[in-house]
Design an enzyme around this catalytic site. Structure first.
Site, PDB file in Angstrom:
ATOM      1  N   CYS A   1       0.788  -1.232   0.000  1.00  0.00           N
ATOM      2  CA  CYS A   1       0.000   0.000   0.000  1.00  0.00           C
ATOM      3  C   CYS A   1       0.822   1.284   0.000  1.00  0.00           C
ATOM      4  O   CYS A   1       0.721   2.105  -0.910  1.00  0.00           O
ATOM      5  CB  CYS A   1      -0.946   0.005   1.204  1.00  0.00           C
ATOM      6  SG  CYS A   1      -2.239  -1.249   1.111  1.00  0.00           S
ATOM      7  N   ILE A   2       1.628   1.478   1.032  1.00  0.00           N
ATOM      8  CA  ILE A   2       2.230   2.796   1.243  1.00  0.00           C
ATOM      9  C   ILE A   2       3.185   3.215   0.129  1.00  0.00           C
ATOM     10  O   ILE A   2       3.208   4.382  -0.254  1.00  0.00           O
ATOM     11  CB  ILE A   2       2.920   2.848   2.621  1.00  0.00           C
ATOM     12  CG1 ILE A   2       1.890   2.541   3.709  1.00  0.00           C
ATOM     13  CG2 ILE A   2       3.518   4.215   2.876  1.00  0.00           C
ATOM     14  CD1 ILE A   2       2.480   2.465   5.091  1.00  0.00           C
TER      15      ILE A   2
END
Length: 444
Positions: free
Chosen positions: A281-282
């Site tokens: 995600c990040i």
């Protein structure tokens, strides 16, 4: 018109009834770090689950009651099988399911642009088998507009009307692999539907297995929610990574500073620097928003600046290794460098976007002799863009002493840090694990 509305109401009520009495069959497409825990939760509650994946090895493992994810036990897979769970590569079985939940990857391409190929190929594979009453839920992180711009027209191309005889929602995953404090059941679930009817059936589906479901006004709001959550983290990690560089120049330990600042009971949330961003995600989500924002003529300078800082962290760590070796009259070229931890975060076997891998590649390109030790990753796995023919080496006094440099890249709890400190000539600590200053420890 009244007849159409009546039929739509009947279709919706039939779905809701099947969710309520648990006769609904739940189809989960993509049996990885998101799909597999979700499958286990639906099976635990009493639903029959049909899992789809294009990876035959995964399907075969699940059918045999085996797990390929470290924090998911084989016992839990076997119990799900006893409760009726099946895994298959045959997408023509989609009509057997009442809900189809898409949990497939959304990576970036080589130009750092969104790669929706997994989502689009998946929905294109399902479209020929969609039937009246199907709920399609997308959980894969993506830019606002994906659900209604890409999935909706494909579904309606089959002659369905979303909100009447088929339903479409976006409900972003919030899995945190290996975190024992939060489970699929206890993490609140955001859900946005294309129509009110879609929202109602989507909330009903997830409320059956999740303690708290948070409705939002649209699929775009749900898509943006997921991006905000992870961009918030990316920006704050970018800030603390930049602070780390400044503090290092000033001879200040940034980890000591963070620990002190975190004692403030309000107005401060601790974020920790590292060798780069990892996980699905990040490192990826900010690029989904910046790419889409350009369509609206918006330049997301703040987000992009954080991305630049975070992307530069592997090079910063390499520079610290080079400087530390140079002080010992050695070069990276020809040095034996042992990388501790190649998962993207501690105590898991998840390798997605791991900064350790980028560090290993950079060091290899500079001529280093690379090895690694990771109790969670015994053999370097097959990855789409990275390749090493390596296996984890056991940590011993002899192994450590034979290396020119030990790079602590992922701070697993299972490492014996006292052993490492005692027998290593040089440790480059990119995680702030060693609190006390030592002659053989360099903070990075």
């Amino acid at each position: 018109m009244a007849t159409v509305l009546c039929i739509g109401l009947l279709v919706k009520q039939n779905f809701l009834s099947r969710i309520q009495d648990k006769s609904a069959v739940i189809g989960i497409v993509g049996l990885g770090y998101v799909g597999l825990p979700l499958m286990l939760r639906f099976a635990e509650v009493g639903y029959k689950v049909l899992g789809f994946d294009i990876d035959k090895n995964k399907v075969d493992s699940l059918q045999q009651g085996k797990s390929y994810i470290e924090h998911i036990s084989a016992d839990s897979i076997q119990l799900a099988r006893e409760r009726g769970f099946e895994a298959t590569t045959d997408f023509s079985r989609a009509p057997e399911a009442d809900a189809l939940i898409l949990c497939v990857p959304t990576p970036l391409n080589k130009y750092r642009e969104p790669d929706l190929s997994f989502v689009l190929n998946t929905i294109d594979s399902l479209v020929p088998y969609l039937r009246e009453g199907h709920l399609v839920s997308l959980e894969s992180t993506t830019y606002p507009g994906t659900t209604d711009e890409e999935l909706l027209p494909r579904i309606e191309s089959r002659g369905f009307k979303i909100g009447e005889n088929a339903f479409l929602v976006f409900s972003p995953e919030r899995e945190d692999p290996g975190n024992p404090d939060f489970t699929t059941r206890t993490i609140p679930k955001v859900c946005g539907g294309v129509t009110e009817a879609c929202q109602e059936v989507g909330v009903a589906l997830y409320s059956a297995v999740i303690d708290k479901v948070v409705p939002v006004s649209s699929t775009r709001a749900a898509e943006m929610t997921k991006l905000l959550e992870n961009i918030h983290r990316a920006v704050n990690i970018g800030l603390v990574n930049e602070m780390k560089i400044v503090a290092d120049k000033m001879g200040i330990d940034i980890h000591e500073v963070i620990r002190a600042a975190a004692t403030k009971p309000f107005g401060f949330v601790p974020y920790y620097p590292g060798p780069g961003l990892g996980g699905h995600c990040i490192p990826i989500d900010p690029f989904y928003l910046t790419w889409k924002a350009r369509e609206y003529g918006v330049h997301t300078r703040f987000i992009e600046l954080a991305g630049e800082v975070n992307s530069s962290m592997p090079d910063y760590v390499i520079s610290k290794i080079a400087a530390a070796l140079n002080q010992r009259k050695k070069a990276i070229n020809g040095s034996k460098i042992l990388v501790l931890g190649i998962a993207y975060k501690k105590n898991v076997d998840d390798m997605r976007e791991s900064p350790s891998v980028f560090l290993m590649e950079k060091l290899r390109d500079l001529g280093a002799e690379i090895s690694y030790s990771d109790p969670h990753v015994p053999v370097f796995p097959k990855m789409r863009e990275h390749h090493f023919e390596l296996s984890s080496v056991p940590l011993s006094a002899e192994t450590l002493a034979a290396c020119d440099c030990i790079l602590l890249a992922t701070d697993h709890d299972r490492f014996d840090y006292e052993l490492i400190s005692k027998h290593s000539d040089l440790i480059v600590d990119s995680r702030g694990k060693y609190l006390q200053a030592a002659a053989n420890v360099v903070k990075a």
